[in-house]
Design a protein around this motif. Sequence first.
Motif, PDB file in Angstrom:
ATOM      1  N   GLU A 170       0.678  -1.532  -0.145  1.00 34.06           N
ATOM      2  CA  GLU A 170      -0.060  -0.017  -0.019  1.00 34.06           C
ATOM      3  C   GLU A 170       0.842   1.377  -0.008  1.00 34.06           C
ATOM      4  N   THR A 171       0.568   2.136  -0.887  1.00 37.49           N
ATOM      5  CA  THR A 171       1.382   3.355  -0.801  1.00 37.49           C
ATOM      6  C   THR A 171       0.551   4.604  -1.184  1.00 37.49           C
ATOM      7  N   TYR A 172       0.961   5.777  -1.349  1.00 38.67           N
ATOM      8  CA  TYR A 172       0.303   7.055  -1.721  1.00 38.67           C
ATOM      9  C   TYR A 172       1.030   8.005  -2.303  1.00 38.67           C
ATOM     10  N   PHE A 173       0.602   8.930  -2.852  1.00 38.14           N
ATOM     11  CA  PHE A 173       1.383  10.102  -3.797  1.00 38.14           C
ATOM     12  C   PHE A 173       1.822  10.775  -2.706  1.00 38.14           C
ATOM     13  N   CYS A 204       6.883  -0.265  -8.456  1.00 34.08           N
ATOM     14  CA  CYS A 204       5.930   1.009  -8.595  1.00 34.08           C
ATOM     15  C   CYS A 204       4.397   0.508  -8.038  1.00 34.08           C
ATOM     16  N   SER A 205       4.088  -0.697  -7.621  1.00 34.74           N
ATOM     17  CA  SER A 205       3.307  -1.070  -6.788  1.00 34.74           C
ATOM     18  C   SER A 205       1.822  -0.473  -7.780  1.00 34.74           C
ATOM     19  N   THR A 206       0.931   0.225  -7.003  1.00 35.00           N
ATOM     20  CA  THR A 206      -0.247   0.622  -8.037  1.00 35.00           C
ATOM     21  C   THR A 206      -0.193   1.991  -8.561  1.00 35.00           C
ATOM     22  N   GLY A 207       1.073   2.247  -8.759  1.00 35.93           N
ATOM     23  CA  GLY A 207       1.272   3.619  -9.570  1.00 35.93           C
ATOM     24  C   GLY A 207       1.473   5.113  -8.818  1.00 35.93           C
ATOM     25  N   GLU A 208       1.380   5.044  -7.496  1.00 36.87           N
ATOM     26  CA  GLU A 208       1.199   6.401  -6.984  1.00 36.87           C
ATOM     27  C   GLU A 208       2.715   6.876  -6.924  1.00 36.87           C
ATOM     28  N   GLU A 209       3.718   6.255  -6.982  1.00 33.96           N
ATOM     29  CA  GLU A 209       5.200   6.847  -7.149  1.00 33.96           C
ATOM     30  C   GLU A 209       5.243   7.474  -8.546  1.00 33.96           C
ATOM     31  N   PRO A 210       5.353   6.520  -9.547  1.00 36.17           N
ATOM     32  CA  PRO A 210       5.460   6.965 -10.983  1.00 36.17           C
ATOM     33  C   PRO A 210       4.456   8.358 -11.464  1.00 36.17           C
TER      34      PRO A 210
END
Lengths: 193, 272
Positions: free
Chosen positions: B72-75, B112-118
């Motif tokens: 789980e991640t976030y912008f 990159c998981s669900t894309g928040e980082e890119p």
Amino acid sequence: MQEPQNINELIRLMKNGRNESERIAAALDLGNFKSKEVVEALVEQLCIETSRAVQESIVSSLIKIGNENVAELAVELLKSDDAYLRNVGVEILATIGDSALEVFERMIMHPDKDVRQLVVNAIGEGQLKEAVMILRKVVEEDEEENVVAAAVEYLGEIGGSEEDKKAIKQALNRFSSPFFQYVGEVALKKLGG
Amino acid sequence: MTAEEFIKLRDFIYRKTGIYFEEQKMYYVKNRVESRMEATGYENFRSYFTWLRFDVTGQELQQLLNALTINETYFFREYYQLKCFAEEVLPEILERKRKENSRKIRIWSAGCSTGEEPYTLAIIMKEMLEDVDDIDWEIYATDINTEVLQKAERGLYSQRAVRLVPEEYKKRYLYKKGDFYEVIPDLKEKIIFFQLNLMDAVEMRKMRNFDVIFCRNVLIYFDDASRRQVAIYFYEALVEGGYIFLGHSESMSRITPIFKLRKFKNAFVYQK
């Protein structure tokens, strides 16, 4: 560019590739072969290599190969004057563990106390439970206080038998310095004794 | 799943991917394996594991990996690192590009998981290079987990995931879709998402000429030997002088000495 097909070509590329990148790739590819010839070439190059990245690729391959041939030659690194080579020697031996047991057994008799100390470190850092007997032997028989202290410390972490506790107690009678007494007591506490 | 079975499965996953689950993760793994067993109709671990090992399509292994590697991640996570990238690293790269008469900046979000980082990186690039006409850029975003990549490509996020996005950026780069926010197409098209196992020697050799790699909180899933191997692949993937950002609790110096540690005002970064 054609793919190198054989071991000799890979060894040549590792030593004399056109650039660092080609040499790194060759060193990593050699990790797919387990022969003594490959291990010898990797260790030989590790000792004279000037690029740290190629050296690290060689270490990575030696760990991947991880057999008795690697253990036999990695132990030679412990005698090096170069601190990096000594450290990677410990790391390789600690990581390949089981394959190095015979080598450990032999090397704890080495005349150089620094080599013996590094062997103890490799066993301890690798948390090699199969090598507990070797640590115990060091605790019981080695004459060098620092080597025994390191072995006691690791025995406290990965040992557990009554024999281990007994060996530590006996060592506490052999070495009376406050440092050793402290290390021994901590180890015994960890072992619940 | 018994402790012995856990070790068998753990070693199998390690051989295939380099991802290593410590003993304390046993219950985490067990729960996910049981979900997969339920989904596939297997009643005991032994038969499930046999199927997993001999399934030539590799599909179940992928499904299991998907279940085990959700992160789980976030912008704008770890903002100080992004500030360092935007205000300190990027100007250095721009200067170098101009000296080399080169026009392209390549960034890789590894894991990159669900894309928040890119997407965060894409927002930063858009903002920082708004007035720069002579430089083009692209972001490669990879993960071993195919499910998270699908979500990343879709670009639809909960309020929680975008809570740290500054309002001005929200207006410019996201639009409201019910309870969610969707990334604008202009941002999506700057990112190339694809599946990649960081331990796959053949695929990793295709990753070349990156100026910056972000690999934050990914190497924690690997054991020491695999970490070193991946670090060497990253070294090879970077241009001379390229940068790598790790998670705040991770240290490249503990993995390998091949990168230099650069101390910037806002963060520590490793450099080739």
